[in-house]
Enzyme design. Structure first.
Site, short mmCIF file in Angstrom:
data_model
loop_
_atom_site.label_atom_id
_atom_site.label_comp_id
_atom_site.label_asym_id
_atom_site.label_seq_id
_atom_site.Cartn_x
_atom_site.Cartn_y
_atom_site.Cartn_z
N GLU A 1 26.63 67.11 25.03
CA GLU A 1 26.44 68.35 25.38
C GLU A 1 24.91 68.51 25.72
O GLU A 1 24.38 69.37 26.52
CB GLU A 1 26.98 69.33 24.30
CG GLU A 1 26.23 69.45 23.15
CD GLU A 1 26.88 70.61 22.03
OE1 GLU A 1 27.55 71.55 22.65
OE2 GLU A 1 26.51 70.40 21.01
N ASP B 1 26.75 66.55 13.95
CA ASP B 1 25.75 66.17 14.86
C ASP B 1 25.01 64.81 14.26
O ASP B 1 24.30 64.08 15.34
CB ASP B 1 24.82 67.33 14.95
CG ASP B 1 25.26 68.55 15.36
OD1 ASP B 1 26.42 68.35 16.02
OD2 ASP B 1 24.81 69.51 15.46
N GLY C 1 27.36 67.91 19.54
CA GLY C 1 26.24 67.16 18.86
C GLY C 1 25.00 67.91 18.90
O GLY C 1 23.75 67.35 18.54
N THR D 1 26.98 67.71 8.69
CA THR D 1 27.01 68.37 10.19
C THR D 1 27.61 67.25 11.09
O THR D 1 26.96 66.03 11.01
CB THR D 1 25.67 68.81 10.63
OG1 THR D 1 25.67 68.68 12.26
CG2 THR D 1 24.59 67.70 10.41
O1 F6P Z 1 26.06 71.78 14.84
C1 F6P Z 1 27.36 71.51 14.90
C2 F6P Z 1 27.82 72.15 16.27
O2 F6P Z 1 29.11 71.86 16.18
C3 F6P Z 1 26.98 71.58 17.46
O3 F6P Z 1 27.40 70.32 17.67
C4 F6P Z 1 27.52 72.61 18.58
O4 F6P Z 1 26.52 72.43 19.27
C5 F6P Z 1 27.30 73.78 17.55
O5 F6P Z 1 27.72 73.55 16.27
C6 F6P Z 1 28.59 74.83 17.99
O6 F6P Z 1 28.29 76.12 17.17
P1 F6P Z 1 29.27 77.28 17.42
O7 F6P Z 1 30.27 76.78 16.75
O8 F6P Z 1 28.08 78.27 16.88
O9 F6P Z 1 29.49 77.31 18.75
#
Ligand code: F6P
Length: 305
Positions: free
Chosen positions: A208, A113, A156, A111
Site C-alpha cells: 500500500e 507492518d 504495511g 504490528t
Molecule cells: O499499522 C497497521 C496497519 O494495519 C497498516 O498496515 C495500515 O495502513 C493501517 O494500520 C490501517 O489503519 P486503520 O485500521 O486505522 O485503517
C-alpha cells in the site's frame, strides 16, 4: 496479542506478582478500566484474533491532566510496572508517562507492518502473512482459470515487508514496494516473454505504501493486453486466529518483558534480533530508522523489474 496478554499475566503470577489488565489501552488507563487478573479473564483467549482487552488511540493521553488521572488509577491499585503491547505510538506514550511519573514499562512490539527498529519480528506478522498467502492462493485459482492478471494490494503502511514476503511465498511474478525502485518497461518485457512461453495469468503484489494498486492494474491491462483486476486485501490481514509461530513468539516476548521489568529495566522495548531476545531503550528505537532485511530485498529485486 491475546497469547501475549495471557502469557504475560500468567508468568507474572508465577513470579509472585499480582497482575492487572487494562481494557481499551490508553483510554482505559485514564478511565480506570483496570481489573485484577482472574483465571476466567485468561481462559479461551489464546486462539482469538484482535485483543480481548480492546485497543484505542487516545489523544487525551497527550494532556498531562489525563496522564495524572491515569497515574492516580495505577497508584490506587498499587500498580508499579506496565507491559504494553503495541507499536511506536504506544511506546512513546508510555515513555512520556515514565518521564512524568517514573512508572517503568516494557514494550512488546506488535504490528503487522513489521517496521519497528531494532527487532526482526513484531507480533501478528506471521498471522497476517498466512492470511495473505491463503488469499493469494485463492485468487490464483481465478487468475489461472480465466487467464487474468491480478494485482493484490497488501497493508504495511510505508513498509514493504508483508508484500515482499508474501510475493516470494506465493510465487508472484511482480512485486512493488517502497524499498525497491521499479521499472515498468522491464517488467513488461519480462511478462511478454513469460506469455510467449505459455504463461496465461499473472500475479502482482503491491505494498500500500507505493500507492500503485489502481495504476498498476490499469497498466497490466493496457501494456500487457490482459484482463486485469485489483484486490485490496485490507483489514482481513489484521484478523484471524494467531498462527503457532505467533503464539510461541508471544509467549517468549511476554516472558522477556516481565524478566526485563524484574531486572529493573525502566523504558525498554523487547527485541528479537538475529534469533535472540534482548531489549533496547525506546529512545534508541524511536531515533533509529527501521530497515527491511537486505537479503529479503535482494530476493525481491527481480520482481520489481
Ligand atoms: O499499522 C497497521 C496497519 O494495519 C497498516 O498496515 C495500515 O495502513 C493501517 O494500520 C490501517 O489503519 P486503520 O485500521 O486505522 O485503517
Amino acid at each position: 496479542m491475546n497469547p501475549a496478554i495471557k502469557s504475560a499475566a500468567e508468568y507474572a503470577q508465577r513470579c509472585g506478582m499480582k497482575p492487572y489488565v487494562v481494557e481499551w489501552g490508553l483510554r482505559g488507563l485514564i478511565e480506570g478500566w483496570i481489573h485484577e487478573v482472574t483465571p476466567d479473564r485468561l481462559s479461551g483467549i489464546l486462539h482469538r484474533g484482535g485483543t480481548v482487552l480492546g485497543s484505542s488511540r487516545s489523544k487525551r493521553f497527550f494532556d498531562i491532566s489525563f496522564r495524572e488521572k491515569a497515574y492516580e488509577n495505577l497508584q490506587q491499585r498499587g500498580i508499579t510496572k506496565l507491559v504494553v503491547i503495541g507499536g511506536d505510538g504506544s511506546f512513546s506514550a508510555l515513555n512520556q508517562f515514565y518521564s512524568d511519573f517514573g512508572v517503568p514499562f516494557a514494550g512488546i512490539p506488535a504490528t503487522i507492518d513489521n517496521d519497528i527498529a531494532g527487532t526482526d519480528y513484531c507480533l501478528g506478522v506471521d498471522t497476517a502473512l498466512n492470511m495473505i498467502r491463503q488469499s493469494v492462493d485463492s485468487i490464483r485459482d481465478t487468475a489461472s482459470s480465466f487467464s487474468r492478471a491480478f494485482v493484490i494490494e497488501t497493508m504495511g503502511r510505508h513498509c514493504g515487508y508483508l508484500a515482499m514476503t508474501s510475493a516470494l511465498a506465493t510465487g508472484a511474478e511482480v512485486c512493488l514496494v517502497p524499498e525497491i525502485p521499479y521499472d515498468l518497461d522491464s517488467i513488461a518485457e519480462r511478462m511478454r516473454d513469460a506469455k510467449a512461453h505459455g504463461r496465461n495469468y499473472l500475479l502482482g503484489i503491491v505494498a500500500e505504501g507505493v500507492g500503485m494498486g489502481d495504476s498498476l492494474t490499469r497498466w497490466m491491462g493496457d501494456a500487457l493486453g490482459m484482463d486485469a483486476r485489483l484486490t485490496v486485501l485490507g483489514h482481513v490481514q489484521r484478523g484471524g486466529s494467531p498462527t503457532v509461530y505467533d503464539r510461541i513468539m508471544a509467549f517468549k516476548f511476554a516472558v522477556a518483558a516481565i524478566d526485563a521489568l524484574q531486572a529493573g529495566e525502566k523504558n525498554q522495548v523487547i527485541t528479537f534480533a538475529d534469533g535472540t531476545f534482548g531489549s533496547d531503550s525506546i529512545n534508541n528505537i524511536a531515533d533509529t530508522k527501521h530497515r527491511v532485511d537486505p537479503d529479503l530485498i535482494k530476493l525481491c529485486e527481480g520482481l520489481s523489474r
